[in-house]
Design an enzyme around this catalytic site. Structure first.
Site, PDB file in Angstrom:
ATOM      1  N   HIS A 116      -6.863  -0.096   2.055  1.00 32.89           N
ATOM      2  CA  HIS A 116      -7.590  -0.755   0.933  1.00 32.89           C
ATOM      3  C   HIS A 116      -7.624  -2.376   1.344  1.00 32.89           C
ATOM      4  CE1 HIS A 116      -3.262  -2.124  -0.231  1.00 32.89           C
ATOM      5  NE2 HIS A 116      -3.923  -3.326  -0.392  1.00 32.89           N
ATOM      6  N   ASP A 146      -2.921   5.406   2.798  1.00 30.67           N
ATOM      7  CA  ASP A 146      -3.391   3.979   2.762  1.00 30.67           C
ATOM      8  C   ASP A 146      -3.152   3.166   3.981  1.00 30.67           C
ATOM      9  OD1 ASP A 146      -4.633   1.642   1.513  1.00 30.67           O
ATOM     10  OD2 ASP A 146      -2.732   1.031   0.537  1.00 30.67           O
ATOM     11  N   SER A 220      -0.295  -7.218   1.766  1.00 28.30           N
ATOM     12  CA  SER A 220      -0.582  -5.837   1.937  1.00 28.30           C
ATOM     13  C   SER A 220      -0.756  -5.712   3.390  1.00 28.30           C
ATOM     14  CB  SER A 220      -1.942  -5.555   1.277  1.00 28.30           C
ATOM     15  OG  SER A 220      -1.381  -4.971  -0.226  1.00 28.30           O
TER      16      SER A 220
END
Length: 460
Positions: A116, A146, A220
């Site tokens: 993402h 992911d 992230s």
């Protein structure tokens, strides 16, 4: 499996990820090779916080964590305001910048981050801890887990992170999260492992390490490391009512990440193997309902035709309690272990059948060759050419129709692509089979696209 309250939502972060590699000992030349931490490294997880030195792990990790900038260019239609006052007509380009983190996993520039973080990027820029910046190319992704793999070209040997064994970590063990929250370079936070094999999705396909190390937007793709500086997870998301850290964060385990990266390096895509079973995890109520004594394990309700499970002798009613040496309490743990394996790998499946324990060797099947049948309709995954031809990103195909109730529509249905079921997107065979298994032969509403592009809504 415990669930969070309705106020909490999973917020994807924009942050760095760390990975390591798969050889047991460091080598002089580690170009293009993932590296596993030596099993001889001493553990100090039993010490109290005041007796643990976090500085070495932090110092080693911050030089391997990078800042990832995602430049996305999209076309947006001009507004009536623009047309009236400026005479501007037609679409205009809009540039958006997203940021996150990543982790260097080889000395020649392979970097792991979240899917993402780099999704839909027109250009990717990576900035190292020494402030040097490089344009990165995308090697491959696994959107389901992911994870994404990037590569930068550089003549210098880069510092990199080694992989630890995420299966070996314990609840209560100290960990460090390293990333770039709020665009602040190389930020380190500490916490403990709060839980393992945490499932946050309805399909149960993912398995996360939960920690209370502070993780915020920008983290992230960053590294979750143990006190020896070994990568044990990739920071991916948080559970929060505000979008910022509120007590819990989640990471993709390093063993799953390593397998994905090795697949992308070697094959260019993820090699996903499956057992070929459906069912659910046991608890007191479910066990009482189906009339068995066991309250832990994975109950097999259906075995897929031509799967490794069928060929290996697994049957409906079996309870899986262990895969190789890994104890299985439910689907999340089962799936997490399978995700570290490839098609044709052999797994020793320990089951309870009729009150007796038995171990069966099962060869994992390649996911793409399995079909799924529901109410006399057989489904299969669609390939890239189908998606390109129909201009769609996801869906599953109707392979054949055997239910007499729908035979008159057979010509329309066979070869058509299902886009959604009961309003839920039909992402792939795994998510669809998991959803339909709960329908227990009840009818569902399908949104389909035929081979010539016509759209229909059908109840069947």
């Amino acid at each position: 499996m415990k669930k969070f309250g309705s106020l909490l939502f999973v917020a994807l972060l924009s942050g760095a990820i760390t990975l390591g590699a798969y050889k047991f000992f460091l080598e002089p030349n580690n170009a293009g090779k993932l590296t596993l931490a030596s099993p001889s490294f001493a553990k100090n997880v039993s010490l109290g916080a005041e007796n643990i030195d976090f500085t070495v792990a932090a110092a080693n990790t911050i030089h391997t964590v990078v800042h990832v900038k995602n430049k996305t260019v999209s076309k947006v239609p001009s507004s009536p305001f623009m047309e009236y006052f400026y005479g501007y007509r037609g679409d205009r380009e809009q540039t958006q910048i997203g940021t996150g983190s990543g982790v260097i996993i080889t000395e020649d520039g392979y970097i792991v981050t979240n899917n993402h973080v780099i999704q839909n990027a027109s250009e990717l820029e990576v900035t190292l801890n020494n402030n040097k910046s490089y344009i990165a190319k995308l090697v491959g992704t696994d959107s389901k887990m992911d994870i994404a793999l990037l590569k930068i070209d550089t003549s210098e040997k880069l510092p990199y992170t080694v992989f630890g064994d995420s299966d070996a970590i314990k609840v209560g063990e100290w960990v460090l999260a390293v990333g770039n929250p709020y665009n602040l370079n190389s930020t380190v936070t500490a916490g403990i492992v709060s839980a393992k094999a945490r499932n946050l999705a309805k399909d149960g396909l993912q398995s996360f390490i939960q920690t209370d190390a502070a993780v915020n937007p920008g983290n992230s793709g960053g590294a979750l490391v143990n006190t020896n500086g070994e990568l044990i997870g990739i920071n991916t998301m948080i559970s929060s009512p505000t979008g910022s850290y509120a007590g819990y964060s989640f990471a993709v385990p390093s063993n799953i990440t390593r397998k994905i990266i090795e697949d992308l390096m070697q094959f260019g895509n993820v090699q996903r193997g499956v057992l070929g079973i459906e069912g659910g995890e046991l608890n007191s109520n479910f066990s009482k309902e189906i009339g068995i004594k066991e309250t832990q394990g994975f109950y097999i309700n259906k075995v897929t035709k031509n799967s490794g499970a069928e060929k290996g002798g697994l049957q409906k009613g079996d309870v899986i309690t262990q895969l190789d040496d890994r104890k299985i309490n439910g689907f999340t743990e089962l799936n997490a272990y399978i995700n570290t394996k490839r098609p044709n790998d052999v797994i020793q499946v320990k089951i309870i059948r009729d009150g007796k324990q038995k171990t069966l060797p099962v060869i994992l099947t390649k996911k793409e060759i399995l079909n799924y049948e529901f109410n006399g309709i057989e489904f299969e995954d669609i390939d890239a050419s189908d998606k390109k031809q129909l201009n769609i990103r996801e869906g599953i195909k109707i392979k054949s129709v055997a239910n007499p109730e729908y035979l008159e529509y057979k010509e329309i249905l066979e070869g058509a692509v299902i886009l959604s079921i009961d309003g839920q997107k039909a992402k792939d065979m795994e998510s669809v089979s998991s959803y339909l298994a709960k329908k227990e032969n009840q009818k569902a509403r399908y949104q389909i696209m035929t081979k010539n592009g016509q759209m229909y809504s059908i109840i069947m």
